[in-house]
Design an enzyme around this catalytic site. Structure first.
Site, PDB file in Angstrom:
ATOM      1  CE  LYS A   8      -4.507   0.742   0.249  1.00  0.00           C
ATOM      2  NZ  LYS A   8      -5.516  -0.172  -0.333  1.00  0.00           N
TER       3      LYS A   8
HETATM    4  P1  NAD Z   1     -13.408   7.504  -3.615  1.00  0.00           P
HETATM    5  O1  NAD Z   1     -12.422   8.547  -3.281  1.00  0.00           O
HETATM    6  O2  NAD Z   1     -13.805   7.313  -5.034  1.00  0.00           O
HETATM    7  O3  NAD Z   1     -14.736   7.737  -2.776  1.00  0.00           O
HETATM    8  C1  NAD Z   1     -14.759   7.948  -1.406  1.00  0.00           C
HETATM    9  C2  NAD Z   1     -16.159   8.411  -1.048  1.00  0.00           C
HETATM   10  O4  NAD Z   1     -16.269   8.512   0.373  1.00  0.00           O
HETATM   11  C3  NAD Z   1     -16.501   9.798  -1.594  1.00  0.00           C
HETATM   12  O5  NAD Z   1     -17.849   9.778  -2.048  1.00  0.00           O
HETATM   13  C4  NAD Z   1     -16.396  10.700  -0.375  1.00  0.00           C
HETATM   14  O6  NAD Z   1     -17.250  11.846  -0.458  1.00  0.00           O
HETATM   15  C5  NAD Z   1     -16.896   9.750   0.691  1.00  0.00           C
HETATM   16  N1  NAD Z   1     -16.530  10.161   2.034  1.00  0.00           N
HETATM   17  C6  NAD Z   1     -15.379  10.738   2.463  1.00  0.00           C
HETATM   18  N2  NAD Z   1     -15.480  11.012   3.780  1.00  0.00           N
HETATM   19  C7  NAD Z   1     -16.697  10.582   4.170  1.00  0.00           C
HETATM   20  C8  NAD Z   1     -17.390  10.564   5.393  1.00  0.00           C
HETATM   21  N3  NAD Z   1     -16.840  11.087   6.504  1.00  0.00           N
HETATM   22  N4  NAD Z   1     -18.629  10.019   5.428  1.00  0.00           N
HETATM   23  C9  NAD Z   1     -19.186   9.508   4.318  1.00  0.00           C
HETATM   24  N5  NAD Z   1     -18.610   9.506   3.137  1.00  0.00           N
HETATM   25  C10 NAD Z   1     -17.373  10.028   3.066  1.00  0.00           C
HETATM   26  O7  NAD Z   1     -12.808   6.166  -2.973  1.00  0.00           O
HETATM   27  P2  NAD Z   1     -13.154   4.662  -3.376  1.00  0.00           P
HETATM   28  O8  NAD Z   1     -12.173   4.202  -4.379  1.00  0.00           O
HETATM   29  O9  NAD Z   1     -14.611   4.545  -3.652  1.00  0.00           O
HETATM   30  O10 NAD Z   1     -12.791   3.909  -2.005  1.00  0.00           O
HETATM   31  C11 NAD Z   1     -13.707   3.818  -0.928  1.00  0.00           C
HETATM   32  C12 NAD Z   1     -13.214   2.781   0.062  1.00  0.00           C
HETATM   33  O11 NAD Z   1     -13.102   1.519  -0.614  1.00  0.00           O
HETATM   34  C13 NAD Z   1     -11.833   3.036   0.689  1.00  0.00           C
HETATM   35  O12 NAD Z   1     -11.833   2.530   2.007  1.00  0.00           O
HETATM   36  C14 NAD Z   1     -10.900   2.209  -0.170  1.00  0.00           C
HETATM   37  O13 NAD Z   1      -9.719   1.849   0.523  1.00  0.00           O
HETATM   38  C15 NAD Z   1     -11.784   1.001  -0.429  1.00  0.00           C
HETATM   39  N6  NAD Z   1     -11.397   0.218  -1.607  1.00  0.00           N
HETATM   40  C16 NAD Z   1     -11.361   0.785  -2.856  1.00  0.00           C
HETATM   41  C17 NAD Z   1     -11.030  -0.013  -3.955  1.00  0.00           C
HETATM   42  C18 NAD Z   1     -11.062   0.549  -5.360  1.00  0.00           C
HETATM   43  O14 NAD Z   1     -10.924  -0.255  -6.303  1.00  0.00           O
HETATM   44  N7  NAD Z   1     -11.264   1.826  -5.566  1.00  0.00           N
HETATM   45  C19 NAD Z   1     -10.684  -1.355  -3.768  1.00  0.00           C
HETATM   46  C20 NAD Z   1     -10.726  -1.897  -2.480  1.00  0.00           C
HETATM   47  C21 NAD Z   1     -11.098  -1.089  -1.402  1.00  0.00           C
END
Ligand code: NAD
Length: 416
Positions: free
Chosen positions: A106
């Site tokens: 990471k």
């Molecule tokens: P992203 O940046 O596209 O979206 C994050 C979302 O969370 C946004 O809509 C933001 O407004 C919202 N957010 C931020 N703070 C917040 C709060 N306090 N309350 C509610 N919503 C809030 O990120 P993503 O890629 O969708 O990732 C989201 C989660 O999924 C993370 O934990 C990431 O580690 C995990 N994840 C992502 C992937 C991937 O392929 N993108 C894979 C595995 C895990």
């Protein structure tokens, strides 16, 4: 365990539990507790106004016994080394659970990406890659998107790596735009994978998904695509949220229309026919499936007792604290842990890497079919351990992941 414990303390105690249940010796447990390498860098860039600014970046490579290190890069103001190390460790277990030939890593940069221009972000990303370049590569460590990084960030990473090598190497990063070797279906993969797990859990538990209500915290890449995939299989998405708050509509809302509204107004709130709610209220809604898809530590000892969903599918990494885990288990709420539920992203990243290495591009249908097969197999592999051990799903998933990695280390042996 107190909720003040850090992400790394939690990951280490999860590892300890899995090691104990698997009967691993103390040497193996010590090896798995430490990352193989931690690289910290200072990233100096010239801002658009001519001044120089310095950002802190890190890449943690946990274990590579089953294949090259693999993991996302996040841009976030409050990143800590402790958190990145914990996430790298979770990636190792996740790739093993998904049964793909990668280890875990990471990375991240402490930055509020919303405050930087596109040119500044490009310079920041390219400089970061140049500083960790010798530790990256398609057979060493392959970055992917994470919070506040996207396909464009991956294009810059792949291009910088290729420029420094002197030839084009698309397999050096995944989650790229399709035009430069990205896989069809990668953007949607994590969200879709979450819903494959929800579907499998419902089938195994005799729950009817058609018409069931789903609430999703976080409407970014993962949250949005989980909403679309949930709607595709007949679920009603009753609530979604972002950092500014959430919206609720008991008859269900249309994710595409909410996205268009968010793009216009920068928030999901004030969407027609919906009631504005807080993020806390969203978590406590009466619904069939709750999908935390934003940040860590959202379901805690303080609010777990108020969770009224029948199933929680962890799309985000680490959204449930250990105290909350216990409470949900006692309440008989089915919890699909992050290392299983959100493994769809890295699974399609693996498909992308294979396509790049073979210079092929598979059609979307092929990617989606392969993803569903992988997710279903991973879910059922975990479920068989859960049944055999009479454990919760997180423990079952950890036993599967840690068990596969330790078996690989055993047969590799120690050199010299
Ligand atoms: P992203 O940046 O596209 O979206 C994050 C979302 O969370 C946004 O809509 C933001 O407004 C919202 N957010 C931020 N703070 C917040 C709060 N306090 N309350 C509610 N919503 C809030 O990120 P993503 O890629 O969708 O990732 C989201 C989660 O999924 C993370 O934990 C990431 O580690 C995990 N994840 C992502 C992937 C991937 O392929 N993108 C894979 C595995 C895990």
């Amino acid at each position: 365990m107190s909720e003040e414990h850090s992400a790394l303390t939690v990951s280490l105690s999860q590892l300890k539990l899995a090691s104990k249940k698997l009967g691993l010796d103390s040497g193996m447990h010590k090896m798995l507790s430490q990352p193989k390498r931690t690289i910290s860098v200072s990233i100096d860039i010239r801002m658009d106004n001519g001044c120089v600014n310095v950002f802190n970046g890190v890449r943690v490579q946990h274990w590579d016994a089953r294949g090259p290190f693999k993991g996302g890069i996040r841009f976030y103001p409050n990143i800590t080394l402790d958190e990145v190390t914990a996430l790298a460790m979770l990636m190792t277990w996740k790739c093993a659970i998904a049964d793909i030939p990668f280890g875990g890593a990471k990375g991240g940069i402490c930055v509020d990406s919303k405050k930087l221009s596109t040119h500044e972000l490009e310079r920041l990303t390219r400089r970061y890659v140049s500083l960790i370049f010798e530790y990256l590569g398609p057979q060493r460590d392959i970055p992917a998107p994470d919070m506040y990084t996207d396909a464009q960030t991956m294009a810059w990473i792949m291009d910088t790596y290729s420029q420094l090598k002197g030839y084009r190497i698309p397999e050096s990063a995944t989650g790229k735009p399709v035009e430069i070797g990205g896989s069809w279906g990668r953007t949607e993969a994590t969200g879709r994978g979450v819903i494959h797990c929800v579907k499998q859990a419902s089938e195994n538990n005799g729950l009817k998904l058609k018409g069931s209500s789903v609430a999703i915290q976080g409407f970014g890449n993962v949250g949005y695509h989980a909403a679309v995939a949930a709607q595709e299989i007949g679920c009603k998405v009753v609530a979604v949220s972002d950092s500014s708050g959430g919206i609720y509509c008991k008859d269900g809302l249309n994710p595409e229309a909410v996205l268009a509204h968010k793009e216009k107004t920068k928030s999901v709130q004030k969407f027609k026919d919906c009631k504005d709610i807080t993020n806390e209220e969203l978590l406590e809604l009466e619904c069939d499936v709750l999908i935390p898809a934003a940040l860590e530590n959202q379901i805690t000892g303080k609010n777990a007792d108020k969770i009224r969903a029948k199933m929680v599918a962890e799309a985000a990494n680490g959204p449930t604290t250990p105290e909350a885990d216990k409470i949900l288990y006692e309440k008989d709420i089915c919890l699909i842990p992050d290392i299983l539920a959100n493994s769809g992203g890295v699974t399609v990243s693996y498909f992308e890497w294979v396509q790049n290495l073979t210079r092929e591009q598979w059609p979307l249908k092929t990617v989606n079919q392969k993803l569903e097969a992988k997710m279903t197999k991973a879910f059922n592999d975990v479920e068989s351990i859960v049944v055999k051990e009479e454990s919760d799903m997180r423990t079952g998933a950890l036993m599967l992941g840690v068990g596969r990695v330790s078996n690989a280390i055993k047969v590799l042996g120690l050199w010299p």
